[in-house]
Write a protein that holds these residues in place. Structure first.
Motif, PDB file in Angstrom:
ATOM      1  N   ASP A 145      37.900  45.976  50.028  1.00 23.70           N
ATOM      2  CA  ASP A 145      37.830  44.523  50.007  1.00 23.70           C
ATOM      3  C   ASP A 145      38.504  43.949  51.251  1.00 23.70           C
ATOM      4  O   ASP A 145      39.513  43.252  51.166  1.00 23.70           O
ATOM      5  N   ASN A 146      37.940  44.250  52.426  1.00 24.54           N
ATOM      6  CA  ASN A 146      38.500  43.725  53.673  1.00 24.54           C
ATOM      7  C   ASN A 146      38.426  42.208  53.757  1.00 24.54           C
ATOM      8  O   ASN A 146      39.207  41.587  54.471  1.00 24.54           O
ATOM      9  N   ILE A 150      37.088  39.857  46.163  1.00 24.33           N
ATOM     10  CA  ILE A 150      36.836  40.314  44.803  1.00 24.33           C
ATOM     11  C   ILE A 150      37.783  39.600  43.848  1.00 24.33           C
ATOM     12  O   ILE A 150      38.996  39.574  44.053  1.00 24.33           O
ATOM     13  N   ASP A 151      37.236  39.004  42.789  1.00 22.35           N
ATOM     14  CA  ASP A 151      38.084  38.332  41.818  1.00 22.35           C
ATOM     15  C   ASP A 151      39.014  39.328  41.155  1.00 22.35           C
ATOM     16  O   ASP A 151      38.648  40.473  40.887  1.00 22.35           O
ATOM     17  N   ALA A 152      40.197  38.865  40.867  1.00 17.94           N
ATOM     18  CA  ALA A 152      41.293  39.757  40.459  1.00 17.94           C
ATOM     19  C   ALA A 152      40.947  40.623  39.258  1.00 17.94           C
ATOM     20  O   ALA A 152      41.324  41.786  39.191  1.00 17.94           O
ATOM     21  N   PHE A 163      32.958  37.050  43.001  1.00 18.77           N
ATOM     22  CA  PHE A 163      33.533  36.935  44.336  1.00 18.77           C
ATOM     23  C   PHE A 163      33.781  35.461  44.678  1.00 18.77           C
ATOM     24  O   PHE A 163      32.941  34.604  44.402  1.00 18.77           O
ATOM     25  N   THR A 164      34.926  35.191  45.297  1.00 20.21           N
ATOM     26  CA  THR A 164      35.254  33.859  45.785  1.00 20.21           C
ATOM     27  C   THR A 164      35.560  33.967  47.269  1.00 20.21           C
ATOM     28  O   THR A 164      36.504  34.657  47.661  1.00 20.21           O
ATOM     29  N   PHE A 165      34.774  33.293  48.097  1.00 19.48           N
ATOM     30  CA  PHE A 165      34.877  33.445  49.544  1.00 19.48           C
ATOM     31  C   PHE A 165      36.102  32.713  50.085  1.00 19.48           C
ATOM     32  O   PHE A 165      36.392  31.580  49.702  1.00 19.48           O
ATOM     33  N   LYS A 166      36.800  33.382  50.994  1.00 21.00           N
ATOM     34  CA  LYS A 166      38.019  32.835  51.585  1.00 21.00           C
ATOM     35  C   LYS A 166      37.766  32.172  52.940  1.00 21.00           C
ATOM     36  O   LYS A 166      38.580  31.397  53.413  1.00 21.00           O
ATOM     37  N   GLU A 167      36.619  32.509  53.575  1.00 19.81           N
ATOM     38  CA  GLU A 167      36.297  31.967  54.895  1.00 19.81           C
ATOM     39  C   GLU A 167      34.852  31.499  54.916  1.00 19.81           C
ATOM     40  O   GLU A 167      33.968  32.153  54.371  1.00 19.81           O
ATOM     41  N   ASP A 235      33.346  28.993  47.855  1.00 16.89           N
ATOM     42  CA  ASP A 235      32.089  29.274  47.168  1.00 16.89           C
ATOM     43  C   ASP A 235      32.211  30.552  46.344  1.00 16.89           C
ATOM     44  O   ASP A 235      32.931  31.486  46.724  1.00 16.89           O
ATOM     45  N   GLN A 236      31.474  30.606  45.250  1.00 16.84           N
ATOM     46  CA  GLN A 236      31.522  31.760  44.356  1.00 16.84           C
ATOM     47  C   GLN A 236      30.148  32.409  44.262  1.00 16.84           C
ATOM     48  O   GLN A 236      29.112  31.741  44.300  1.00 16.84           O
TER      49      GLN A 236
END
Length: 269
Positions: A145-146, A150-152, A163-167, A235-236
């Motif tokens: 998960d670079n 990935i949701d916890a 998945f929740t995008f960080k960027e 976004d998810q």
């Protein structure tokens, strides 16, 4: 030493370095190289640092190593250690692009999932059901998960997301699913792969699981779907499957099997 020609038009606040002609009316600042050979060609140097610790706002005590300053959003510098131009997005410094495979998340299904708990959809003549695929970090050899998305809990959550995008940016998505069918057909069984963004269908692919056998019972096939998409921060994404029904399908059950052929790969471009 080659003299620099600086031209300014105060009414439009435009500055040109290296030429008396502005190459674009939309450019506030332009650097022009009028030479046509390597010996005389000149470039522009942006500020450089040796590594992350020399970037403005660096703070080793913070989880992402940088103090937030929205007023600096869009600032660029060059990091010598990674040989990349980096840009400050208002929260942290990040490279402007990545090498292939350098920014990828891969997730799989839990191989210990009991048969009766596998994601499955049933189809009869009147229609099919649909099911979310519970991807997570289960293959310690292949998964990674670079991207940190990935949701916890490693499965579909109450917000309908794996998945929740960080960027924000463009991403390449590859979905591969091994599907087990248990129905009787006189036409190839078809399963629909769906990628949902914030609960809405973003991409869909109807995958024919068996193009050669006219009557199929208990077939196992691997189907894939690949696409590019833009995601904003926050976004998810989740993956969903559904079956395909025709008048030649008596009844069918599709199950997603957790093997090496069942995974999702998400790469930031």
């Amino acid at each position: 030493m080659t003299a620099l020609i600086i031209w300014a038009n105060a009414s439009f606040s435009q500055v040109v370095v290296g030429s008396g002609t502005n190459p674009s009316n939309n450019a506030m600042f332009s650097v022009v190289n009028n030479e046509d050979n390597a010996a005389k060609s000149k470039g522009m140097m942006i500020p450089t640092v040796n590594n992350e610790t020399e970037l403005p706002l660096y703070n080793a005590s913070l989880p992402d190593h940088f103090t937030r300053d929205p007023t600096m959003q869009g600032m660029i510098m060059y990091r010598k250690d990674i040989q990349r131009v980096v840009v400050y997005d208002g929260e942290k410094w990040k490279p402007t692009f990545y090498e292939s495979g350098g920014r990828t998340t891969r997730a799989s299904m839990n191989p210990a999932t009991p048969e009766n708990n596998l994601p499955s959809v049933g189809c009869i003549l009147i229609g099919c059901g649909e099911k979310d695929v519970p991807f997570g970090f289960y293959n310690t050899t292949l998964d990674g998960d670079n991207l940190g998305i990935i949701d916890a809990q490693g499965t579909v959550n109450s917000n309908f997301s794996n998945f929740t995008f960080k960027e924000s940016g463009f991403y390449k998505i590859l979905i591969s699913l091994k599907v087990k069918t248990s129905g009787i057909h006189v036409s190839p069984p078809v399963i629909s792969f769906r990628a949902l963004k914030n609960g809405n269908v973003l991409a869909r692919n109807d995958v024919s699981l068996n193009e050669a056998i006219l009557i199929t019972a208990g077939a196992n096939r691997v189907g894939t779907m690949e696409f590019l998409a833009m995601f904003d921060k926050g976004d998810q994404l989740k993956v969903q499957v559904s079956g395909g029904v025709s008048i030649l399908t008596v009844a069918d059950v599709y199950k997603i099997v957790p093997t090496d052929g069942t995974f999702i790969s998400i790469e930031k471009l």
